[in-house]
Design an enzyme around this catalytic site. Structure first.
Site, PDB file in Angstrom:
ATOM      1  N   PRO A  95       0.828  -1.214   0.000  1.00 21.11           N
ATOM      2  CA  PRO A  95       0.000   0.000   0.000  1.00 21.11           C
ATOM      3  C   PRO A  95       0.863   1.265   0.000  1.00 21.11           C
ATOM      4  O   PRO A  95       2.059   1.223   0.286  1.00 21.11           O
ATOM      5  CB  PRO A  95      -0.779  -0.131   1.311  1.00 21.11           C
ATOM      6  N   HIS A  96       0.236   2.389  -0.324  1.00 21.81           N
ATOM      7  CA  HIS A  96       0.850   3.713  -0.227  1.00 21.81           C
ATOM      8  C   HIS A  96      -0.017   4.544   0.721  1.00 21.81           C
ATOM      9  O   HIS A  96      -1.216   4.290   0.855  1.00 21.81           O
ATOM     10  CB  HIS A  96       0.914   4.391  -1.597  1.00 21.81           C
TER      11      HIS A  96
END
Length: 284
Positions: A95-96
């Site tokens: 994820p970011h």
């Protein structure tokens, strides 16, 4: 344990397979410091792979990553037994941060590129370390080619993910899903059969202890398995799991091999150089 690499030639590959029951098809495997992998033999992993976080791979499971493509960094994955992951699939995508100023790695990772292009240093006061929950693949799961699975997703026992699917939600046991985003197309069996499969958990046993099984007929196969379990003839399948510590001695072995081979090559080059000088002196 610190990070290390396995430079695997054909001889070392056969040795690891024979002694530990793990098949590595690629010539280089990387293990990072936080990696706490466990492999239940036999299992097979092909392609360029890097292990970064705790992983668990069940017996009779194989991962076929693209060998000539970019390296696949595996982080936080748990798989059951008898799983099949086809080529060019991405399981547990990282994820970011979505609520920060930017989703770019420059804002949350000290190792991000392009820092040298600024006049000063870009300070990262906080490092984004939200790797999320592990991605879980149940037993007897088939992931077709070109599948993307979001981090933290659980794929139920016996499920099938169609080629090119984007999985963003948990998949029920024995469901067949596909599409972007992936949705349930149908179930492999009727509800009563699925209940029997989840109750008997055939993957926990040694298949040879069931006797002859007609794998092509689900009802006959379940009758045979349930009878063997009921009569006490079914034997649990149990093998000691292989850890990163078990693989580390092979990294030292392959480093010794390469140093010896490179040393022998240097001696050959040195001999050729001496021969060249001797011939040159005789010529003049």
């Amino acid at each position: 344990m610190h990070s290390f690499r396995l430079f695997i030639n054909d001889r070392l590959r056969k040795m690891i397979d024979r002694r530990l029951g793990i098949q590595f098809q690629e010539s280089e495997i990387r293990f990072y410091p936080r990696c706490q992998c466990e492999f239940e033999p036999p299992c097979r992993l092909s392609g360029a792979i890097e292990f970064g976080y705790p992983e668990n791979f069940g017996a009779f499971t194989y991962f076929d990553f693209q060998e000539d493509g970019p390296r696949k960094l595996i982080r936080g994955m748990r798989t059951g037994r008898y799983c099949s992951v086809a080529i060019d699939s991405h399981v547990g995508l990282m994820p970011h941060p979505t609520d920060w100023l930017s989703t770019a790695s420059l804002c949350y990772s000290p190792q991000a590129p392009w820092r040298k292009h600024f006049e000063g240093d870009v300070q990262c006061d906080k490092v984004f370390t939200d790797v999320g929950e592990p991605t879980v693949l149940g037993n007897d799961v088939w992931i077709a080619s070109g599948v993307d699975i979001k981090r933290g997703i659980t794929i139920g026992d016996g499920a099938i993910v169609g080629a090119g699917a984007m999985v963003t939600k948990d998949v029920p046991p024995y469901a067949i899903v596909g599409g972007v985003p992936a949705k349930v197309i149908r179930y492999r069996f009727d509800e009563a059969t699925i209940k029997r499969l989840l109750a008997v958990k055939w993957w926990n046993y040694d298949l040879s202890s069931f006797g002859p099984i007609d794998f092509s007929d689900i009802d006959k196969a379940l009758d045979t398995i349930e009878a063997a379990v009921r009569e006490g003839r079914a034997k649990p399948y149990a093998r000691r799991k292989v850890t990163v510590a078990d693989l580390y001695p092979y990294a030292r072995r392959c480093l010794f091999y390469f140093s010896c081979r490179d040393g022998w090559l240097c001696l050959k080059l040195f001999g050729l150089w001496l021969l060249h000088r001797k011939i040159g002196k005789q010529r003049y």
